[in-house]
Design an enzyme around this catalytic site. Sequence first.
Site, mmCIF file in Angstrom:
data_model
loop_
_atom_site.group_PDB
_atom_site.id
_atom_site.type_symbol
_atom_site.label_atom_id
_atom_site.label_comp_id
_atom_site.label_asym_id
_atom_site.label_seq_id
_atom_site.Cartn_x
_atom_site.Cartn_y
_atom_site.Cartn_z
ATOM 1 N N CYS A 2 23.347 28.533 -48.745
ATOM 2 C CA CYS A 2 24.006 29.762 -49.177
ATOM 3 C C CYS A 2 23.524 30.129 -50.588
ATOM 4 C CB CYS A 2 25.530 29.660 -49.225
ATOM 5 S SG CYS A 2 26.272 29.112 -47.699
ATOM 6 N N ARG A 27 18.020 31.046 -48.957
ATOM 7 C CA ARG A 27 19.040 29.995 -48.879
ATOM 8 C C ARG A 27 19.914 30.124 -47.633
ATOM 9 N NH1 ARG A 27 19.292 27.475 -53.793
ATOM 10 N NH2 ARG A 27 21.258 26.532 -53.211
ATOM 11 N N ASN A 98 28.963 27.740 -52.099
ATOM 12 C CA ASN A 98 27.777 27.110 -51.501
ATOM 13 C C ASN A 98 28.075 25.619 -51.451
ATOM 14 O OD1 ASN A 98 25.213 26.177 -50.862
ATOM 15 N ND2 ASN A 98 24.463 26.372 -52.965
ATOM 16 N N GLY A 99 27.986 25.012 -50.250
ATOM 17 C CA GLY A 99 28.252 23.573 -50.150
ATOM 18 C C GLY A 99 29.291 23.289 -49.088
ATOM 19 N N LYS A 484 6.421 22.279 -37.001
ATOM 20 C CA LYS A 484 6.112 23.695 -37.256
ATOM 21 C C LYS A 484 6.300 24.519 -35.988
ATOM 22 C CE LYS A 484 5.942 23.961 -40.575
ATOM 23 N NZ LYS A 484 6.018 23.372 -41.876
ATOM 24 N N GLU A 487 10.114 24.818 -34.960
ATOM 25 C CA GLU A 487 11.022 25.568 -35.833
ATOM 26 C C GLU A 487 10.791 27.066 -35.801
ATOM 27 O OE1 GLU A 487 10.925 24.866 -40.093
ATOM 28 O OE2 GLU A 487 8.812 24.366 -39.978
HETATM 29 C C1 F6R Z 1 9.749 22.817 -42.434
HETATM 30 C C2 F6R Z 1 10.425 22.910 -43.714
HETATM 31 C C3 F6R Z 1 11.500 21.938 -44.010
HETATM 32 C C4 F6R Z 1 11.457 21.506 -45.489
HETATM 33 C C5 F6R Z 1 12.647 20.590 -45.801
HETATM 34 C C6 F6R Z 1 12.607 20.068 -47.227
HETATM 35 O O1 F6R Z 1 8.754 23.789 -42.313
HETATM 36 O O2 F6R Z 1 10.131 23.766 -44.504
HETATM 37 O O3 F6R Z 1 11.412 20.828 -43.167
HETATM 38 O O4 F6R Z 1 10.246 20.850 -45.722
HETATM 39 O O5 F6R Z 1 13.836 21.293 -45.592
HETATM 40 O O6 F6R Z 1 12.708 21.094 -48.156
HETATM 41 P P1 F6R Z 1 12.279 20.878 -49.665
HETATM 42 O O7 F6R Z 1 10.804 20.631 -49.663
HETATM 43 O O8 F6R Z 1 12.661 22.135 -50.363
HETATM 44 O O9 F6R Z 1 13.020 19.664 -50.163
#
Ligand code: F6R
Length: 608
Positions: A2, A27, A98-99, A484, A487
Site C-alpha cells: 500500500c 506499492r 500500510n501493513g 517471470k 507472474e
Molecule cells: C518478480 C519480482 C519479485 C521481487 C520480490 C523482491 O519479478 O519482482 O519477486 O523480486 O518481491 O522485491 P525486492 O527486490 O524489492 O526486495
Amino acid sequence: MCGIVGIVGNKPVAGRLVDALKRLEYRGYDSAGVATIDNGVMDRRRAEGKLFNLEKRLADEPLGGNIGIAHTRWATHGVPNETNAHPHFVEGVAVVHNGIIENFAELRDELMREGAHFTTQTDTEIVAQLIAKYRRQGYDNRAAMLAMLNHVTGAYALVVMFENDPDTIMAARFGPPLAIGFGKGEMFLGSDAIALAPFTNDIVYMVDGDCAVIHHDSAEITDFSGKPVERPHQISQASAFLVDKGNHRHFMEKEIHEQPEVISHALSNYIDFHSQTVRLDETAIDFGKVSRLAVSACGTAYLSGLVGKYWFERYARLPVEIDVASEFRYREMPLSKDEAALFISQSGETADTLASLRYCKEQGLRIGGIVNVKESTIARESDGVYPILAGPEIGVASTKAFTCQLAVLASLAIGAGRMRGTLTEAEEKQMVRSLSELPRIMSGVLNDIQPQMESLARELSKFHHVLYLGRGTSYPMALEGALKLKEISYIHAEGYAAGELKHGPIALIDENMPVIVIAPHDRFFEKTVSNMQEVAARGGRIIFITDEKGAAASKLPTMATIVLPNVAELIAPMVFALPVQLLAYHTAVFMGTDVDQPRNLAKSVTVE
Ligand code: F6R
C-alpha cells in the site's frame, strides 16, 4: 504494501494527493481513496481498482480542502472492493494504513462487545475505532492516537486526520516506511521520498516507534509514550519527473531494452576498466577476512543471490548460505562475527529481507545491502551499500534490476576472489574484460532475438503448464524463467535443476507440457543434453535456449531453438536472462494480461 500520502497544505490538495499516489501505485493497485477536510467537513472519494477509477470519481464529484490523506491499496484483510478501500472513517477520524495490525481480531471482538459497529473487513478499521473510543472517553486527539498505538501490534505505517482539527495530520511508523516532507508553509507525508519529490526534497525519515504530529510548518516527533525524539533532515535525490514508457508499450518492455545501458552504469561503479580490476570499498565488507557469507532476499532478488552463490563459492572459495528471507528470518541460523551478510532488494523495503538483515545485525555481522533505491530502509540500515544503479523500475516484474544485481554480485565475487587470493591478476583481468563486453553483447541479443521470441510466445500462450530446466548458474535462471512467466502471463510454470527431472517432475512430461531448457555450452552442457534426451524420449516438446556451440552440438528435435552468441561462463546468466524475460513478456502480451501491473501483485512488499 500500500502507498500512503498526506498533505497539510495552503492550497487545494485532492489533485496533488492523487498525483502523489501515482508515484506510489507500484506499492499496490487493488483500490484507492482520498479524504479531505473542506470548511470543517471531512469527506472522501474511493474506488475499486486502479487509480484512474478514483480520478474519474473525483472528476465527477470533486473534493475541496487544503488538508487531506490518500491511499493506494494492496489488499491483505478483506476483498479489494470500495467498502474496504481506505481512508476509513469512524466518528470524525480518518485513517490510511500500510501493513498489518496483527491483533485486530481480538481488539475488534473486544470493541464489538462494547457496542462498536464495524463497516469493513479490514484490519485498518480497528485503528479508527480505537482512536474514536479514546476520544469518547475524553482523550484529546494526540492522547487518543498514542493510546491506540500502545494497543495495536503488528507492522504499520499510519496516517490519521481529524475532522475537528483541519490543521493537523498525525502519523506513526512501526515497520513499513514513512517519510515527512518539509515544504514552504506546507507539510507532506508519504510512503517514500519519490511520492513527495514534486513537493519537496527536504525529508525526514520516521523510524520504528515514531509518532509525528504534522502542522503547516513543523513536525513534532515523539516515541509512543510521547517523549520527543530528534530525526535528521536529509536532502532526497528522488526525481520529480514521473518516468514514462517512451516509445514502448509497457514499462516492462522499456526496462528489458534499457538493460545494456543500465548494466554499464552498474559495472562502471565497481570496475576500473582502465586497469581491468574490480574496485571495492573494503570498509563495507572485507571479503578477504570473512569466513562465510549469509545471503538473503525474496523472489527475483533471491534468484540473483542464488547465482551469486555459485560465483562466490567458485571464484572466491567463500562458502555461501542462502535462503529466501521469509524462511531465513525464522531459521535461527547460528552465525558468528567473522561472517558477513548480503541482502538483495530492488526496493530496499521488503519486510522479510529487512527482518533477516536485522537478525544478522543483532548477531554482530557486517551487513551489505545490494539495493536499487539508495534511500531505502535496507540501504540505511546496512554497513555498506552496493547500489545496482538500474534507475527506477516501474514494471512489477523485475527485469533490469535482476541483471544489474547480477552484475554487482559478479563484481563482488571477483573482488572477493582477489582479496582472498583465489583469483590471479590475469584471471581478474580476463573476467573484467568479459563483464565489460556485456552491454554490447546484450544489445546485440535484444536486437537479434526479438522476432523469434514474439512468434514463439504466440505458440507458448496456447499451453497451460511449462517446465524450465537448467544446471549450474542456469538453474536459478530456470527458476527465474518460471517465475517471470507465471507472474505476468498466469501460465503455470515451474523451474527445476535439470538433474532433478528424473526424481519426480518427469512424470508430467507429455506433448502438452513444453520444457524450456536453458543450456549454454558450458561444463554442464553434456549432462543437460542427457536430461533433454529423457524429455524427448517421452514425447516432450523442447524449447532450447543455448549458444552457437550448444546449437551445433545437439541434434535433438526441438519445438524451437534460440541461439545466443558464445559468451564467457561468468556473463552467461545476464545474457540468458534476455530470452527468458522476452519470452515471458511477449507471452503475456498475447494473453492480454496487465503486463506492468499483474493481478494480486505489488512492486514493494512491506508485509510478511
Ligand atoms: C518478480 C519480482 C519479485 C521481487 C520480490 C523482491 O519479478 O519482482 O519477486 O523480486 O518481491 O522485491 P525486492 O527486490 O524489492 O526486495
